[in-house]
Design an enzyme around this catalytic site. Structure first.
Site, mmCIF file in Angstrom:
data_model
loop_
_atom_site.group_PDB
_atom_site.id
_atom_site.type_symbol
_atom_site.label_atom_id
_atom_site.label_comp_id
_atom_site.label_asym_id
_atom_site.label_seq_id
_atom_site.Cartn_x
_atom_site.Cartn_y
_atom_site.Cartn_z
ATOM 1 N N GLY A 1 -5.923 3.418 -3.417
ATOM 2 C CA GLY A 1 -4.758 3.246 -4.292
ATOM 3 C C GLY A 1 -4.611 4.394 -5.282
ATOM 4 O O GLY A 1 -3.513 4.883 -5.528
ATOM 5 N N GLU B 1 -1.451 -2.911 -5.726
ATOM 6 C CA GLU B 1 -2.323 -4.081 -5.889
ATOM 7 C C GLU B 1 -3.637 -3.714 -5.238
ATOM 8 O O GLU B 1 -3.692 -3.492 -4.026
ATOM 9 C CB GLU B 1 -1.702 -5.327 -5.240
ATOM 10 C CG GLU B 1 -0.461 -5.839 -5.954
ATOM 11 C CD GLU B 1 -0.709 -6.279 -7.385
ATOM 12 O OE1 GLU B 1 -1.871 -6.533 -7.761
ATOM 13 O OE2 GLU B 1 0.269 -6.352 -8.149
ATOM 14 N N GLU C 1 -16.785 -4.015 -5.707
ATOM 15 C CA GLU C 1 -16.196 -4.948 -4.753
ATOM 16 C C GLU C 1 -16.893 -4.737 -3.401
ATOM 17 O O GLU C 1 -16.851 -3.646 -2.837
ATOM 18 C CB GLU C 1 -14.694 -4.668 -4.606
ATOM 19 C CG GLU C 1 -14.022 -5.656 -3.694
ATOM 20 C CD GLU C 1 -12.552 -5.331 -3.478
ATOM 21 O OE1 GLU C 1 -12.236 -4.182 -3.088
ATOM 22 O OE2 GLU C 1 -11.721 -6.223 -3.695
ATOM 23 N N CYS D 1 -9.118 -10.469 -2.002
ATOM 24 C CA CYS D 1 -9.131 -9.628 -3.207
ATOM 25 C C CYS D 1 -9.427 -10.446 -4.451
ATOM 26 O O CYS D 1 -10.051 -9.954 -5.378
ATOM 27 C CB CYS D 1 -7.803 -8.904 -3.352
ATOM 28 S SG CYS D 1 -6.393 -10.019 -3.360
ATOM 29 N N GLY E 1 -4.436 -2.492 -1.223
ATOM 30 C CA GLY E 1 -5.651 -2.015 -0.576
ATOM 31 C C GLY E 1 -6.708 -1.757 -1.623
ATOM 32 O O GLY E 1 -6.641 -2.298 -2.739
ATOM 33 N N SER E 2 -7.656 -0.913 -1.290
ATOM 34 C CA SER E 2 -8.779 -0.681 -2.195
ATOM 35 C C SER E 2 -8.346 0.172 -3.389
ATOM 36 O O SER E 2 -7.373 0.942 -3.312
ATOM 37 C CB SER E 2 -9.898 0.023 -1.434
ATOM 38 O OG SER E 2 -9.427 1.269 -0.967
ATOM 39 N N THR E 3 -9.105 0.074 -4.457
ATOM 40 C CA THR E 3 -8.804 0.870 -5.650
ATOM 41 C C THR E 3 -8.960 2.358 -5.352
ATOM 42 O O THR E 3 -8.156 3.177 -5.812
ATOM 43 C CB THR E 3 -9.719 0.422 -6.810
ATOM 44 O OG1 THR E 3 -9.367 -0.925 -7.151
ATOM 45 C CG2 THR E 3 -9.552 1.303 -8.038
ATOM 46 N N LYS F 1 3.223 0.624 7.017
ATOM 47 C CA LYS F 1 2.053 1.140 7.732
ATOM 48 C C LYS F 1 0.923 0.128 7.580
ATOM 49 O O LYS F 1 0.278 0.039 6.542
ATOM 50 C CB LYS F 1 1.620 2.507 7.185
ATOM 51 C CG LYS F 1 0.853 3.273 8.226
ATOM 52 C CD LYS F 1 -0.386 3.977 7.730
ATOM 53 C CE LYS F 1 -1.440 3.180 7.100
ATOM 54 N NZ LYS F 1 -2.183 2.255 7.981
HETATM 55 P P1 NAD Z 1 -7.851 0.362 2.267
HETATM 56 O O1 NAD Z 1 -7.630 0.860 0.897
HETATM 57 O O2 NAD Z 1 -8.953 0.946 3.058
HETATM 58 O O3 NAD Z 1 -6.524 0.540 3.153
HETATM 59 C C1 NAD Z 1 -5.267 0.040 2.714
HETATM 60 C C2 NAD Z 1 -4.164 0.759 3.487
HETATM 61 O O4 NAD Z 1 -4.116 2.130 3.114
HETATM 62 C C3 NAD Z 1 -4.354 0.735 4.991
HETATM 63 O O5 NAD Z 1 -3.086 0.559 5.590
HETATM 64 C C4 NAD Z 1 -4.921 2.119 5.284
HETATM 65 O O6 NAD Z 1 -4.711 2.544 6.602
HETATM 66 C C5 NAD Z 1 -4.162 2.959 4.289
HETATM 67 N N1 NAD Z 1 -4.794 4.227 3.910
HETATM 68 C C6 NAD Z 1 -6.073 4.593 4.025
HETATM 69 N N2 NAD Z 1 -6.256 5.835 3.508
HETATM 70 C C7 NAD Z 1 -5.050 6.262 3.057
HETATM 71 C C8 NAD Z 1 -4.582 7.434 2.405
HETATM 72 N N3 NAD Z 1 -5.402 8.441 2.093
HETATM 73 N N4 NAD Z 1 -3.275 7.512 2.074
HETATM 74 C C9 NAD Z 1 -2.443 6.496 2.334
HETATM 75 N N5 NAD Z 1 -2.837 5.354 2.966
HETATM 76 C C10 NAD Z 1 -4.117 5.234 3.312
HETATM 77 O O7 NAD Z 1 -8.012 -1.229 2.127
HETATM 78 P P2 NAD Z 1 -8.534 -2.262 3.223
HETATM 79 O O8 NAD Z 1 -9.985 -2.020 3.430
HETATM 80 O O9 NAD Z 1 -7.621 -2.312 4.385
HETATM 81 O O10 NAD Z 1 -8.329 -3.645 2.430
HETATM 82 C C11 NAD Z 1 -9.271 -4.179 1.557
HETATM 83 C C12 NAD Z 1 -8.920 -3.847 0.117
HETATM 84 O O11 NAD Z 1 -7.628 -4.354 -0.204
HETATM 85 C C13 NAD Z 1 -9.850 -4.491 -0.886
HETATM 86 O O12 NAD Z 1 -10.154 -3.546 -1.878
HETATM 87 C C14 NAD Z 1 -9.035 -5.627 -1.474
HETATM 88 O O13 NAD Z 1 -9.406 -6.034 -2.765
HETATM 89 C C15 NAD Z 1 -7.673 -5.041 -1.444
HETATM 90 N N6 NAD Z 1 -6.668 -6.099 -1.512
HETATM 91 C C16 NAD Z 1 -5.998 -6.253 -2.685
HETATM 92 C C17 NAD Z 1 -5.065 -7.281 -2.796
HETATM 93 C C18 NAD Z 1 -4.294 -7.477 -4.061
HETATM 94 O O14 NAD Z 1 -3.265 -8.130 -4.026
HETATM 95 N N7 NAD Z 1 -4.739 -6.920 -5.169
HETATM 96 C C19 NAD Z 1 -4.819 -8.113 -1.708
HETATM 97 C C20 NAD Z 1 -5.540 -7.919 -0.530
HETATM 98 C C21 NAD Z 1 -6.453 -6.888 -0.433
#
Ligand code: NAD
Length: 500
Positions: free
Chosen positions: A235, A252, A386, A286, A230-232, A178
């Site tokens: 996550g 991650e 962040e 990130c 994605g975001s903490t 997704k």
């Molecule tokens: P996000 O957390 O908003 O979204 C990540 C994913 O989760 C997307 O596909 C989103 O549609 C989905 N999502 C949203 N709500 C959800 C829910 N309730 N249940 C399940 N899935 C859901 O992150 P973003 O804004 O797309 O990306 C930026 C973040 O990603 C930053 O915090 C960045 O640090 C992190 N990131 C981490 C790494 C790493 O390797 N640690 C790498 C790249 C990005």
């Protein structure tokens, strides 16, 4: 207009779901849409992945044969490399100078690098304990987990998808991905490559959408492992929801990584490295080192060089070759970044450079001027949260213990950098920093897919990349084979035993 479709069971599926708009961050123009898929689309994709796993050829192929398919996928993507770069520039707003390497080239290298790890999965792996002499023998088999549910963030859509899909496929799993609804192009390109190389139907499925699709995928009883980047905040929600069906989880998440500048550091090296790390891709990486810790003794000197260097950064459209700092991904992200800057100033921070909307950029694009905030404390949200925009917070410290205390005083533990002319001293500081990836006198380095990546604290759960990251997509089966049929030698066969 690109109106993206889901890719389920090897075919492109329309959807009755409402659609979410996709725009070009450099102009703000709507360029297409994705379905805001729900449980019906997710269930269909999970069923296709389940069927492919249970009855298709994929899980039964050898790792070496699956590695050949990973290399074919890399070649298929490479064959249309220029289109891939154009699509990713428009999709992500990543500058055309960085995009070929970061967004398009790196995924190809990672696919090939994971393919080279196939021998690690050869079976059986010698068991690390001694077989019971004279009775039987143990073997350790690494088996695929089953159906993997993968979540990717918006910033590196194809690259991070490959971090998940490549090891999952190599280990024999099938996958439902997704992607972020903000940047759907990368996964669409991946699915087209999968179709072209003849990946068996259902081995890779792409379901577009956002929270509703995400929640359905995490909750699905047909999914065995969740891998999320994605975001903490999201996550943690994923981790809690995965508990309902006791799935394996790899997370991650976010970071607020420190750059610790020791008193003997080379000012040009440290400033240029830290500005690159914190501003590159509009500050949306990130591992960006967005908290720069500078000693009192050299604070003024560093601010001078930071001001001069950051004022030279060119903000502009991603497709313009002169651009150093492109837009952030969306209007909402720009507003969020701007709020952090104004709130930081209200709490006493000073804007060294930036802080205002840049001029001379296309109206409608989501631009933020590269901003350096100084004279702030570590508890200012601009220093502790962040932001995910081109904002660098500079903090001053008294001595090295103070620097390490500030560096570690964060919920995150993703990455860190140490800048010093004394490598021994730098290594002793690096050993005390709480980060999964620590660089000395550099930033953003990785040895392709071989460098494991494991965020500490609230930056990660489990490991991605490297052999550990590959094994995360396997389950161990310990297999014992008795080597004789002597009943008397067994506890349940001994004369006089309760089992007689
Ligand atoms: P996000 O957390 O908003 O979204 C990540 C994913 O989760 C997307 O596909 C989103 O549609 C989905 N999502 C949203 N709500 C959800 C829910 N309730 N249940 C399940 N899935 C859901 O992150 P973003 O804004 O797309 O990306 C930026 C973040 O990603 C930053 O915090 C960045 O640090 C992190 N990131 C981490 C790494 C790493 O390797 N640690 C790498 C790249 C990005």
């Amino acid at each position: 207009m690109s109106n993206f479709s889901n890719f389920i069971g090897g075919s492109w599926r329309g959807s009755d779901a409402a659609r979410l708009p996709v725009d070009d961050p450099s102009t703000g123009e709507v360029t297409g849409s994705v379905p805001d898929s729900g449980a019906a689309e997710v269930d269909a994709a999970v069923a296709a992945a389940r069927q492919a796993f249970e009855t298709g050829p994929w899980a039964r192929m050898t790792p070496a044969d699956r590695a050949t398919v990973l290399r074919d996928l890399a070649s298929a993507l490479e064959a249309r490399f220029d289109d891939l770069v154009d699509g990713l520039v428009a999709d992500t707003g990543c500058s055309v100078r960085m995009c070929p390497m970061l967004q398009a080239g790196a995924p190809l290298a990672h696919l090939r690098d994971f393919a080279d790890m196939a021998p690690l999965l050869e079976k059986p792996v010698p068991y690390p304990i001694q077989s019971t002499p004279g009775f039987g023998q143990w073997e350790l088999h690494r088996e695929p987990v089953g159906v993997v549910g993968a979540f990717t963030p918006y910033n590196f859509p194809l690259f991070i998808a490959v971090w998940k899909i490549a090891p999952a496929l190599l280990a024999g799993n099938t996958v439902v991905v997704k992607p972020s609804p903000l940047t759907p192009f990368g996964l669409d390109a991946f699915a087209r490559a999968a179709e072209e190389v003849g990946l068996p139907p259902g081995v890779v499925n792409v379901v577009h959408g956002d929270r509703v699709a995400g929640e359905a995928l995490v909750a699905s009883p047909g999914v065995d492992l969740i891998t999320f980047t994605g975001s903490t905040a999201v996550g943690k929600r994923v981790l809690a929801a995965a508990a309902g069906t006791a799935k394996d989880v790899i997370l991650e998440m976010g970071g607020k990584s420190p750059a610790v500048v020791l008193p003997d550091a080379d000012v040009e090296l440290a400033v240029r490295g830290t500005l690159f790390s914190s501003m590159m891709h509009g500050g949306q990486a990130c591992v960006a080192t967005t908290r720069m810790l500078v000693p009192d003794s050299r604070y003024d000197e560093f601010l001078e060089v930071l001001r001069a260097r950051s004022e030279r950064l060119v903000v502009g459209p991603a497709a313009d070759f002169a651009t150093d700092v492109g837009p952030v991904v969306s209007q909402a992200q720009r507003v969020k970044v701007e709020k952090y800057v104004s709130a930081a100033v209200e709490r006493g921070a000073r804007v060294l450079t930036g802080g205002e909307r840049p001029s001379g950029v296309p109206d409608g694009g989501h631009y933020v001027a590269p901003t350096v905030l100084v004279d702030l404390d570590n508890d200012n949200p601009a220093a502790s949260d962040e932001i995910f925009g081109p904002v660098l917070s500079v903090l001053r410290y008294r001595d090295v213990d103070d620097a390490i205390r500030i560096a570690n005083d964060t919920q995150y533990g993703l990455a860190a950098a140490v800048w010093s002319a004394d490598l021994e001293r730098a290594r002793s500081v690096a050993a005390r920093l709480q980060g999964g990836l620590v660089w000395i006198n550099d930033v953003a380095q990785a040895d392709v897919a071989r460098t494991p990546f494991a965020g500490k604290k609230q930056s990660g759960v489990g490991t991605e990349l490297g052999p550990d990251g590959l094994f995360a997509y396997t389950k161990v089966k310990s297999l014992y084979t008795a080597l004789d049929d002597n009943l008397d030698a067994r506890p349940y066969g001994a004369v006089g035993s309760d089992w007689e």
